[in-house]
Design an enzyme around this catalytic site. Structure first.
Site, mmCIF file in Angstrom:
data_model
loop_
_atom_site.group_PDB
_atom_site.id
_atom_site.type_symbol
_atom_site.label_atom_id
_atom_site.label_comp_id
_atom_site.label_asym_id
_atom_site.label_seq_id
_atom_site.Cartn_x
_atom_site.Cartn_y
_atom_site.Cartn_z
ATOM 1 N N LYS A 53 30.260 32.684 69.753
ATOM 2 C CA LYS A 53 29.841 31.812 68.645
ATOM 3 C C LYS A 53 28.453 31.231 68.920
ATOM 4 C CE LYS A 53 34.592 30.802 67.427
ATOM 5 N NZ LYS A 53 35.758 29.948 67.651
ATOM 6 N N GLN A 97 37.859 24.477 69.717
ATOM 7 C CA GLN A 97 38.502 25.760 69.992
ATOM 8 C C GLN A 97 39.984 25.548 70.318
ATOM 9 O OE1 GLN A 97 37.004 28.745 69.623
ATOM 10 N NE2 GLN A 97 38.856 29.843 70.209
ATOM 11 N N ASP A 120 35.666 25.286 60.708
ATOM 12 C CA ASP A 120 36.785 26.223 60.803
ATOM 13 C C ASP A 120 37.656 26.219 59.543
ATOM 14 O OD1 ASP A 120 37.146 27.881 63.031
ATOM 15 O OD2 ASP A 120 37.667 26.184 64.311
HETATM 16 N N1 GUN Z 1 41.442 30.127 68.356
HETATM 17 C C1 GUN Z 1 41.659 31.368 67.883
HETATM 18 N N2 GUN Z 1 40.995 31.557 66.729
HETATM 19 C C2 GUN Z 1 40.346 30.420 66.470
HETATM 20 C C3 GUN Z 1 39.474 30.000 65.424
HETATM 21 O O1 GUN Z 1 39.172 30.724 64.456
HETATM 22 N N3 GUN Z 1 38.995 28.737 65.527
HETATM 23 C C4 GUN Z 1 39.317 27.921 66.560
HETATM 24 N N4 GUN Z 1 38.804 26.699 66.565
HETATM 25 N N5 GUN Z 1 40.114 28.269 67.536
HETATM 26 C C5 GUN Z 1 40.622 29.519 67.491
#
Ligand code: GUN
Length: 295
Positions: A53, A97, A120
């Protein structure tokens, strides 16, 4: 012959579009979009996701901040950091996350994020807006899946679609997006207690596999000409890759692909689109926020 849905390629195209928009913002004196990420602990998959990211942000010209904390931090400590990001005028969007250590409530954490900075799209306000078709931040993976389907001109109207898995971040929201006006699919959501998964999948025009069980969707479950979207990303040890791991999808790709009209690979299918959705949500946060000060 099937068409491979190349998420990596589409994501690169979208990143170029975003990079151009960032250039436009900069040249009109606007601040650079800023996406922050909180990573708690050192789960291997999470480390990889977050590193990617940050890389994406640099590619499109966003500012990025990674806040890393130890597994042992308290929930109160994490909520206080989220409050700081909510109040930080320079941060346009941020993510926490997942998964989090078990002593921290994911629900309380998600609910503490300012819905206007929820890159998100996990906050109940944004989920609620999505439910009733209002504009808002869409959950990153479902947003990416819908964009892939659109960019490949795959017909969804009147098609039968099965979503396998009912997670809050993928299965349930993608089932809602595909059933909405404009997408118009007839969606069935199946899960671990569903009695006749195989029959439902066999009858479906579009299959979205999001349960996290490698190779779950087999050749005999897929009808000829189906569209298969594989959201599985289970980490499996491998002595072939440099990292010592490989990602395994929920679909037995080798056997299923020849039966399909369209199929996504793992990796290089949905994953890159999820990351790009975060960038798009952050850009939306910038564009719809008149309070953002110029740099
Ligand atoms: N863990 C697995 N996929 C995601 C996601 O799309 N966003 C976040 N914040 N955590 C994750």
């Amino acid at each position: 012959m099937y068409t491979l849905i190349d998420g990596k390629k589409v994501a690169s195209e979208i990143k170029l579009e975003i990079a151009r928009e960032v250039q436009g913002l900069k040249s009109s004196g606007h601040k650079v979009p800023h996406l922050a990420a909180i990573l708690v602990g050192n789960d291997g998959s999470s480390e990889t996701y977050v590193a990617n990211k940050v890389k994406d942000c640099h590619e499109v010209g966003f500012k990025s901040t990674l806040l890393r904390y130890d597994n042992t931090i308290s929930e109160a400590f994490l909520l206080a950091r989220i409050k700081e990001l909510n109040e930080d005028k320079d941060v346009d969007g941020f993510i926490v996350q997942l998964p989090l250590p078990s002593h921290i409530s994911e629900y309380r954490v998600i609910e503490s994020i300012d819905p206007a900075k929820d890159a998100d799209g996990f906050h109940p306000v944004n989920i609620g807006r999505m439910m009733i078709g209002l504009p808002g931040y869409l959950p990153a993976t479902p947003f990416g899946i819908v964009e892939l389907i659109k960019r490949y001109n795959i017909q969804t109207s009147g098609k039968s679609c099965v979503v396998i898995g009912r997670s809050n971040i993928v299965g349930r929201p993608v089932s809602i997006l595909l059933s909405q006006k404009g997408m118009d699919a007839t969606v069935t959501l199946v899960h671990s207690r569903t009695k006749n998964i195989k029959e439902i999948v066999q009858a479906s025009d579009i299959i979205i596999a999001a349960l996290g069980s490698p190779g779950f969707v087999t050749e005999e479950m897929v009808k000829a000409g189906a569209v298969v979207i594989d959201v599985g990303t289970t980490r499996i040890e491998s002595n072939v890759t440099k990292s010592g791991f490989r990602l395994a999808g929920d679909v037995d790709f080798e056997r299923v692909a020849p039966k399909c009209a369209y199929i996504t690979p793992v990796p290089g299918g949905v994953g890159p689109m999820t990351r790009v959705s975060l960038l798009r949500n952050t850009l939306m946060a910038v564009l719809s926020n008149p309070e953002v000060p110029n740099q």
